[in-house]
Design a protein around this motif. Structure first.
Motif, PDB file in Angstrom:
ATOM      1  N   SER A 182      -2.855   4.113   2.407  1.00 43.74           N
ATOM      2  CA  SER A 182      -3.175   2.771   1.910  1.00 43.74           C
ATOM      3  C   SER A 182      -4.679   2.522   1.972  1.00 43.74           C
ATOM      4  O   SER A 182      -5.406   3.135   2.758  1.00 43.74           O
ATOM      5  CB  SER A 182      -2.435   1.714   2.731  1.00 43.74           C
ATOM      6  OG  SER A 182      -2.820   1.779   4.100  1.00 43.74           O
ATOM      7  N   TRP A 183      -5.130   1.612   1.144  1.00 52.84           N
ATOM      8  CA  TRP A 183      -6.555   1.323   1.021  1.00 52.84           C
ATOM      9  C   TRP A 183      -6.977   0.368   2.134  1.00 52.84           C
ATOM     10  O   TRP A 183      -6.540  -0.770   2.190  1.00 52.84           O
ATOM     11  CB  TRP A 183      -6.814   0.722  -0.347  1.00 52.84           C
ATOM     12  CG  TRP A 183      -8.254   0.617  -0.751  1.00 52.84           C
ATOM     13  CD1 TRP A 183      -9.348   0.999  -0.039  1.00 52.84           C
ATOM     14  CD2 TRP A 183      -8.744   0.080  -1.974  1.00 52.84           C
ATOM     15  NE1 TRP A 183     -10.495   0.757  -0.738  1.00 52.84           N
ATOM     16  CE2 TRP A 183     -10.156   0.191  -1.942  1.00 52.84           C
ATOM     17  CE3 TRP A 183      -8.144  -0.471  -3.111  1.00 52.84           C
ATOM     18  CZ2 TRP A 183     -10.973  -0.240  -2.979  1.00 52.84           C
ATOM     19  CZ3 TRP A 183      -8.958  -0.893  -4.149  1.00 52.84           C
ATOM     20  CH2 TRP A 183     -10.344  -0.781  -4.092  1.00 52.84           C
ATOM     21  N   SER A 184      -7.862   0.847   3.014  1.00 54.98           N
ATOM     22  CA  SER A 184      -8.343   0.010   4.115  1.00 54.98           C
ATOM     23  C   SER A 184      -9.596  -0.764   3.744  1.00 54.98           C
ATOM     24  O   SER A 184      -9.851  -1.849   4.274  1.00 54.98           O
ATOM     25  CB  SER A 184      -8.626   0.865   5.353  1.00 54.98           C
ATOM     26  OG  SER A 184      -7.438   1.410   5.878  1.00 54.98           O
ATOM     27  N   GLY A 185     -10.416  -0.196   2.878  1.00 57.90           N
ATOM     28  CA  GLY A 185     -11.673  -0.840   2.512  1.00 57.90           C
ATOM     29  C   GLY A 185     -12.576   0.144   1.792  1.00 57.90           C
ATOM     30  O   GLY A 185     -12.120   1.167   1.280  1.00 57.90           O
ATOM     31  N   THR A 186     -13.854  -0.166   1.774  1.00 54.89           N
ATOM     32  CA  THR A 186     -14.814   0.635   1.017  1.00 54.89           C
ATOM     33  C   THR A 186     -16.080   0.866   1.833  1.00 54.89           C
ATOM     34  O   THR A 186     -16.570  -0.057   2.503  1.00 54.89           O
ATOM     35  CB  THR A 186     -15.186  -0.064  -0.305  1.00 54.89           C
ATOM     36  OG1 THR A 186     -14.002  -0.201  -1.105  1.00 54.89           O
ATOM     37  CG2 THR A 186     -16.226   0.713  -1.090  1.00 54.89           C
ATOM     38  N   LEU A 187     -16.583   2.089   1.750  1.00 55.61           N
ATOM     39  CA  LEU A 187     -17.890   2.418   2.311  1.00 55.61           C
ATOM     40  C   LEU A 187     -18.911   2.350   1.184  1.00 55.61           C
ATOM     41  O   LEU A 187     -18.727   2.966   0.129  1.00 55.61           O
ATOM     42  CB  LEU A 187     -17.867   3.825   2.923  1.00 55.61           C
ATOM     43  CG  LEU A 187     -19.221   4.426   3.341  1.00 55.61           C
ATOM     44  CD1 LEU A 187     -19.914   3.550   4.384  1.00 55.61           C
ATOM     45  CD2 LEU A 187     -19.034   5.845   3.859  1.00 55.61           C
ATOM     46  N   ALA A 211     -13.665   9.680   5.608  1.00 55.27           N
ATOM     47  CA  ALA A 211     -12.479  10.378   6.102  1.00 55.27           C
ATOM     48  C   ALA A 211     -12.394  10.362   7.630  1.00 55.27           C
ATOM     49  O   ALA A 211     -11.365  10.757   8.192  1.00 55.27           O
ATOM     50  CB  ALA A 211     -12.482  11.825   5.605  1.00 55.27           C
ATOM     51  N   ASN A 212     -13.452   9.896   8.291  1.00 55.34           N
ATOM     52  CA  ASN A 212     -13.467   9.847   9.754  1.00 55.34           C
ATOM     53  C   ASN A 212     -12.549   8.719  10.241  1.00 55.34           C
ATOM     54  O   ASN A 212     -12.641   7.579   9.773  1.00 55.34           O
ATOM     55  CB  ASN A 212     -14.910   9.615  10.234  1.00 55.34           C
ATOM     56  CG  ASN A 212     -15.065   9.810  11.730  1.00 55.34           C
ATOM     57  OD1 ASN A 212     -14.229   9.373  12.511  1.00 55.34           O
ATOM     58  ND2 ASN A 212     -16.146  10.460  12.120  1.00 55.34           N
ATOM     59  N   VAL A 267     -12.021   3.958   1.589  1.00 56.17           N
ATOM     60  CA  VAL A 267     -11.604   4.375   2.926  1.00 56.17           C
ATOM     61  C   VAL A 267     -10.096   4.162   2.999  1.00 56.17           C
ATOM     62  O   VAL A 267      -9.614   3.032   2.836  1.00 56.17           O
ATOM     63  CB  VAL A 267     -12.313   3.559   4.021  1.00 56.17           C
ATOM     64  CG1 VAL A 267     -11.830   4.010   5.400  1.00 56.17           C
ATOM     65  CG2 VAL A 267     -13.833   3.712   3.907  1.00 56.17           C
ATOM     66  N   ASN A 268      -9.362   5.229   3.213  1.00 56.51           N
ATOM     67  CA  ASN A 268      -7.905   5.159   3.237  1.00 56.51           C
ATOM     68  C   ASN A 268      -7.363   5.319   4.650  1.00 56.51           C
ATOM     69  O   ASN A 268      -7.879   6.124   5.442  1.00 56.51           O
ATOM     70  CB  ASN A 268      -7.295   6.242   2.335  1.00 56.51           C
ATOM     71  CG  ASN A 268      -7.576   5.991   0.864  1.00 56.51           C
ATOM     72  OD1 ASN A 268      -7.610   4.846   0.416  1.00 56.51           O
ATOM     73  ND2 ASN A 268      -7.782   7.061   0.116  1.00 56.51           N
ATOM     74  N   ALA A 269      -6.318   4.568   4.958  1.00 53.93           N
ATOM     75  CA  ALA A 269      -5.614   4.696   6.228  1.00 53.93           C
ATOM     76  C   ALA A 269      -4.810   5.996   6.230  1.00 53.93           C
ATOM     77  O   ALA A 269      -4.617   6.620   5.185  1.00 53.93           O
ATOM     78  CB  ALA A 269      -4.697   3.491   6.424  1.00 53.93           C
TER      79      ALA A 269
END
Length: 232
Positions: free
Chosen positions: A122-127, A27-28, A116-118
């Motif tokens: 929207s989906w930015s990627g994954t941690l 969320a950061n 990880v969401n913008a």
């Protein structure tokens, strides 16, 4: 059996604790910026820092919307099986979560991940973070009393780790409980008692395990909080 259910909940609570850490990190806004604008050296440096802060972590990485790890996957302790799981997750295929990998001796681990969401959703990627299976081994060792053995089983019933000195083939009673929010089960094998006052003994053991579960989780929360406060 209250003992095996309590131990199963202790594992569930520890996994949930780590999952919450991943969600807080994801969320950061810095993480979104790294995924959208950062280059691979920056992302790998951030991953190394996070891996140092999370106790028991084996590898940490950020992955693209396609499930591709940014930077050198092996340098970030992300193996081929983990990469395959990431690609399956991003492709919408089912995965056995948390992912559990025990093929490489000395590197047995389980994997957690979170989206990880913008800011627009929207989906930015994954941690992605992998944790040494020894974390759960230590937990079960502290919960195991004489005449008891615990076994962590995957969905197929294969033993992935074991704690305790009880002979699993000796006469005894087995109890099994599902670990919530996982595909795993925990089995307790309790050897048949040798003494006439075994009911009192078992009651004492069960109470001790329940108290130990509460103490272990409190210690884990304090240790992780102190590490983040001192290092961030």
């Amino acid at each position: 059996n209250d003992t095996v259910r309590g131990a199963a909940m202790a594992i569930h609570n520890q996994l949930s604790f780590y999952q919450d850490i991943l969600q807080l990190l994801a969320a950061n806004h810095e993480v979104v910026d790294l995924l959208e604008l950062g280059d691979e050296p920056e992302i790998m440096q951030w991953s190394r820092t996070v891996a140092r802060l999370i106790p028991g972590s084996l590898g940490t990485s950020l992955a693209s919307r396609e499930g591709i790890v940014f930077g050198d996957a092996r340098a970030q302790r992300v193996g081929p099986a983990c990469e395959a799981d990431l690609r399956a997750y991003h492709a919408g295929r089912p995965i056995l979560y948390p992912m559990l990998h025990t093929a490489m001796r000395g590197l047995e681990h389980f994997d957690l991940l979170t989206r990880v969401n913008a800011p627009d959703g929207s989906w930015s990627g994954t941690l992605f973070v992998s944790f040494r299976l020894g974390i759960l081994q230590d937990l079960l060792d502290r919960l195991t009393h004489r005449q008891d053995s615990f076994r962590l089983l995957d969905l197929s019933g294969t033993t992935k780790l074991q704690s305790g000195s009880a002979d699993l083939h000796a006469p005894g009673t087995a109890y099994r409980a599902r670990i919530p929010d996982t595909t795993w089960s925990l089995e307790l094998v309790r050897a048949n008692p040798q003494r006439a006052d075994f009911i009192t003994d078992l009651a004492v053991v069960d109470a001790a395990i329940i108290i130990a579960v509460a103490g272990i989780m409190l210690a884990l929360v304090r240790a992780t909080h102190n590490r983040f406060v001192s290092d961030m």
